[in-house]
Write a protein that holds these residues in place. Structure first.
Motif, PDB file in Angstrom:
ATOM      1  N   CYS A 166       0.972  -0.962  -0.273  1.00 60.56           N
ATOM      2  CA  CYS A 166       0.079  -0.112  -0.034  1.00 60.56           C
ATOM      3  C   CYS A 166       0.930   1.206  -0.146  1.00 60.56           C
ATOM      4  O   CYS A 166       0.373   2.402  -0.578  1.00 60.56           O
ATOM      5  CB  CYS A 166      -0.938  -0.053   1.088  1.00 60.56           C
ATOM      6  N   GLY A 167       1.967   1.341   0.674  1.00 59.27           N
ATOM      7  CA  GLY A 167       2.881   2.356   0.611  1.00 59.27           C
ATOM      8  C   GLY A 167       2.614   3.551   1.643  1.00 59.27           C
ATOM      9  O   GLY A 167       3.322   4.321   1.708  1.00 59.27           O
ATOM     10  N   HIS A 168       1.551   3.196   2.453  1.00 64.67           N
ATOM     11  CA  HIS A 168       1.286   4.215   3.471  1.00 64.67           C
ATOM     12  C   HIS A 168       0.881   3.612   4.831  1.00 64.67           C
ATOM     13  O   HIS A 168       0.810   4.446   5.815  1.00 64.67           O
ATOM     14  CB  HIS A 168      -0.155   5.215   3.054  1.00 64.67           C
ATOM     15  N   CYS A 169       1.029   2.337   5.197  1.00 68.03           N
ATOM     16  CA  CYS A 169       0.909   2.003   6.456  1.00 68.03           C
ATOM     17  C   CYS A 169       2.418   2.071   7.162  1.00 68.03           C
ATOM     18  O   CYS A 169       3.220   2.262   6.534  1.00 68.03           O
ATOM     19  CB  CYS A 169       0.496   0.294   6.382  1.00 68.03           C
ATOM     20  N   CYS A 171       5.309  -0.079   5.567  1.00 64.85           N
ATOM     21  CA  CYS A 171       5.660   0.328   4.596  1.00 64.85           C
ATOM     22  C   CYS A 171       6.457   1.749   4.713  1.00 64.85           C
ATOM     23  O   CYS A 171       7.425   1.688   4.261  1.00 64.85           O
ATOM     24  CB  CYS A 171       4.342   0.664   3.559  1.00 64.85           C
ATOM     25  N   CYS A 194       3.752  -5.400   4.676  1.00 66.23           N
ATOM     26  CA  CYS A 194       2.714  -4.329   4.416  1.00 66.23           C
ATOM     27  C   CYS A 194       1.464  -4.924   5.188  1.00 66.23           C
ATOM     28  O   CYS A 194       1.009  -6.101   5.054  1.00 66.23           O
ATOM     29  CB  CYS A 194       2.549  -3.978   3.156  1.00 66.23           C
ATOM     30  N   GLN A 195       0.659  -3.994   5.998  1.00 64.59           N
ATOM     31  CA  GLN A 195      -0.469  -4.488   6.598  1.00 64.59           C
ATOM     32  C   GLN A 195      -1.546  -4.737   5.589  1.00 64.59           C
ATOM     33  O   GLN A 195      -2.738  -5.482   5.641  1.00 64.59           O
ATOM     34  CB  GLN A 195      -1.215  -3.280   7.533  1.00 64.59           C
ATOM     35  N   ASN A 196      -1.427  -4.129   4.223  1.00 61.59           N
ATOM     36  CA  ASN A 196      -2.375  -4.526   3.099  1.00 61.59           C
ATOM     37  C   ASN A 196      -1.566  -5.338   1.936  1.00 61.59           C
ATOM     38  O   ASN A 196      -2.035  -5.292   0.863  1.00 61.59           O
ATOM     39  CB  ASN A 196      -3.070  -3.025   2.656  1.00 61.59           C
TER      40      ASN A 196
HETATM   41 ZN   LIG Z   1       1.526  -0.900   3.389  1.00 59.31          ZN
END
Ligand SMILES: [Zn+2]
Ligand SMILES: [Zn+2]
Length: 343
Positions: free
Chosen positions: A91-94, A97, A105-107
């Motif tokens: 996701c790049g934002h958790c 990440c 990554c959490q997603n």
């Molecule tokens: Zn992530």
């Protein structure tokens, strides 16, 4: 173009679909040559993967191909080059990440597993930032092995330096073998690999892992004494995903030592947490890889440090994708890496 689809457990069909869509500026179009069948694909085929159970699924996260088209903003790749890519979608934002641990990554989604489609088809689009360059002299078999090789690269970084340490790897399938090759290459003093099947231990020896034990015939404790003498072993890698292997490693590793978990557990294992505490053991997870692991996997394979040829059991053409699973099912104890020849 043709693609292989796992429609439900125990059923793979081939279907014809329109050619791939137009490329976005940052994308590459790969003509797929080779797809490796992974243990996790087999879990999905049986409908027994602990978390990837989305059907229908176009599988394939281990692959090698030739770039046939590049998007308008692609700078570092051009048509005619060989390439592969990490199958991660992050996701790049958790929080993980943001601190660079995008492999957890959490997603996280993985192409060909729980995520969108994989590479079991004639053409496959990949974004430039997940792609890696492949030297021309590497074979497509080697390129399709980069994904599991990267698992070996990543997991053997987890415990810190292996230099001068004795190491045990349980499980001599593709992943265990590659983990053991990395442990050797990273300067471990001695590396012992175990399995219940002699042919897999033969393959390990062909790959330069000299110390082997068949734990159907010799306990891990006896094998460790034979190989390491009174030195014991300081690091264990569990690459089976089964209770007995985990139990043996935890019981056998030196006090203060480290066990790295790599296997996929179909059944949740039991661990004596009191024993962990008393012996101050470290148990570390290891999840897939990061980009630097892919780069190292390519580099060390290109240099011949990591060997792949002895691991490849058999090739099947794309039309016989289902036969590849039947072969794996019939030879579940012997088969190591099965390759699908797409082109
Ligand atoms: Zn992530
Ligand atoms: Zn895999």
């Amino acid at each position: 173009m043709r693609q292989a689809v796992l429609t439900e457990p125990y059923n793979v069909i081939l279907r014809d679909v329109p050619p791939p869509r137009e490329l976005k500026p940052n994308e590459l179009l790969l003509k797929i040559h080779r797809v490796g069948v992974c243990g996790s694909d087999v879990h999905m085929y049986y409908g027994k993967h602990p978390f990837a159970n989305t059907y229908p699924m176009i599988q394939g996260h281990e692959y090698g191909g030739e770039i046939v088209r590049v998007g308008s903003a692609v700078k570092d790749f051009s048509p005619g080059m060989k390439a592969t890519a990490r199958p991660h979608l992050v996701c790049g934002h958790c929080a993980p990440c943001l601190r660079g641990q995008y492999n957890v990554c959490q997603n996280l989604r993985v192409e060909g597993c729980a995520g969108p489609e994989g590479s079991a088809q004639e053409y496959f689009i990949i974004p430039e930032d997940r792609a890696v360059h492949i030297p021309d002299h590497m074979t497509y078999d080697q390129v399709a092995m980069i994904e599991p090789i990267a698992v070996g690269a990543h997991s053997t970084r987890r415990p810190g330096s292996l230099e001068g340490k004795n190491v045990v790897v349980t499980g001599a399938g593709t992943i265990g073998n590659l983990v053991a090759q990395f442990a050797v290459a990273r300067g471990a003093k001695k590396v012992l690999i175990t399995d219940l099947v002699d042919s897999k231990l033969d393959i390990a020896r062909q790959c330069g892992i000299h110390e082997t034990a068949n734990t159907a015939k010799e306990t891990l404790a006896d094998a460790a004494k034979r190989v390491f003498g009174s030195d014991g072993f300081q690091v264990g890698f569990e690459a089976v995903g089964a209770q007995p292997a985990l139990t043996d490693l935890i019981a056998g590793v030196e006090n203060g030592g480290t066990v790295v978990i790599i296997g996929v557990y179909v059944r949740n294992p039991v661990v004596n947490m009191g024993f962990l505490g008393e012996h101050e053991l470290n148990v570390l997870g290891s999840m897939m890889y990061r980009h630097e692991d892919y780069l190292e996997a390519v580099d060390w394979t290109a240099k011949g440090i990591i060997k792949t040829t002895p691991l490849i059991s058999r090739h099947f053409p794309l039309e016989q994708y289902h036969d590849a699973y039947k072969f794996i099912e019939a030879h579940s104890d012997q088969a190591v890496k099965v390759m699908i020849d797409v082109a």
